[in-house]
Enzyme design. Structure first.
Site, PDB file in Angstrom:
ATOM      1  N   CYS A 142    -106.815  38.219-130.245  1.00 22.31           N
ATOM      2  CA  CYS A 142    -106.501  37.451-129.036  1.00 22.31           C
ATOM      3  C   CYS A 142    -107.614  36.418-128.794  1.00 22.31           C
ATOM      4  O   CYS A 142    -107.764  35.491-129.561  1.00 22.31           O
ATOM      5  CB  CYS A 142    -106.297  38.408-127.855  1.00 22.31           C
ATOM      6  N   ASP A 199     -94.559  36.028-129.349  1.00 21.41           N
ATOM      7  CA  ASP A 199     -95.767  36.019-128.512  1.00 21.41           C
ATOM      8  C   ASP A 199     -95.541  35.072-127.333  1.00 21.41           C
ATOM      9  O   ASP A 199     -95.411  33.862-127.528  1.00 21.41           O
ATOM     10  CB  ASP A 199     -96.955  35.569-129.348  1.00 21.41           C
ATOM     11  N   HIS A 231     -97.218  39.535-128.636  1.00 19.05           N
ATOM     12  CA  HIS A 231     -98.670  39.422-128.656  1.00 19.05           C
ATOM     13  C   HIS A 231     -99.297  40.822-128.715  1.00 19.05           C
ATOM     14  O   HIS A 231     -98.703  41.796-128.294  1.00 19.05           O
ATOM     15  CB  HIS A 231     -99.131  38.700-127.384  1.00 19.05           C
TER      16      HIS A 231
END
Length: 263
Positions: A142, A199, A231
């Site tokens: 991330c 995502d 995600h």
């Protein structure tokens, strides 16, 4: 620690992966940096030297147990793994229960220049602790996925990087003046990007633009996209975890490091 649809943290998933430290030197260490010391989590096989080095870059939540476990997984695979607390100067992520507030008060105040310097210091420390200076890689998740791309551009001495669902196109600020899309054409370090097609925070169109930029530059870097995947699919402590994709991604990660001389 998981996240709800309104951005608040909720109860953890019941079955996160737990990797033991048997046969490892694992725990917190202090790394000298430009303005003092920085805490980091280190895991490595016990009584080994000249180990390949992998930097593990945190999510926005800091170096919590999931990131520490990832370090132990790398150590079990024969690496000296280090996860530095890259925004410890801005605040303690573990004290926040609200994600938008964490981003506003801590994450958004972290300069790329500070992160690059801290990662340089982490590499220097790792080499002094028995790491192999010719075998250095970086991976991140991330927030750390974006940093992986950026540090690969910053440090050409790296052999490889693996970026897990890191943003590639973001607004330019004084603290984050460039982004992965801006360095794609000049990137010499091979980076493997692992992304989910569903995502919600990283539109697939931006990933496709990054792929096109890498391809047109003849880059050795590659991007793999998992269809129907959200995600944070590797984050086994969150509802977004997807076991099959996470395991496949991990295998691709280890193979990518080996292919590029980090083993």
């Amino acid at each position: 620690m998981t996240t709800s649809s309104n951005g608040n943290m909720t109860a953890p998933s019941p079955n996160p992966i737990v990797t033991d430290a048997i046969g490892l030197n694992a725990g917190n260490v202090m790394i000298p940096v430009q303005d003092g010391e920085m805490s980091a989590y280190r895991a490595m096989p016990a009584n080994k030297t000249q180990l390949p080095i992998v930097l593990v870059v945190q999510e926005i939540f800091g170096v919590h147990e999931y990131i520490r476990d990832v370090c132990r997984r790398f150590a079990k695979a024969g690496y000296l793994a280090l996860a530095p607390e890259l925004y410890t100067r801005q605040g303690d992520a573990s004290t926040y229960s609200d994600i938008p507030l964490l981003i506003e008060q801590v994450v958004s105040k972290v300069p790329d220049a500070q992160v690059m310097a801290d990662l340089d210091a982490t590499v220097e420390w790792a080499v002094k602790q028995g790491g192999d200076p010719a075998k250095i890689a970086i991976t991140g998740f991330c927030w750390g996925g974006r940093i992986t791309w950026m540090y690969a551009a910053h440090n050409p001495a790296l052999k490889a990087g693996v970026a897990w669902y890191g943003g590639v196109i973001r607004p330019v600020t004084s603290l984050t003046p460039t982004h992965p899309i801006d360095i794609a054409a000049s990137l010499s370090v091979p980076v493997l990007g692992l992304y989910g097609a569903d995502d919600s925070g990283i539109p697939i169109e931006t990933v496709e633009k990054m792929q096109a930029a890498l391809s047109s530059a003849g880059s050795r870097s590659q991007i793999h996209v998992y269809p129907g995947t959200p995600h944070a699919f590797h984050a086994d402590y969150r509802p977004s975890y997807r076991k099959a994709q996470a395991e496949d991604g991990w295998q691709r990660c280890i193979a990518w490091l080996a292919k590029n001389g980090v083993r």
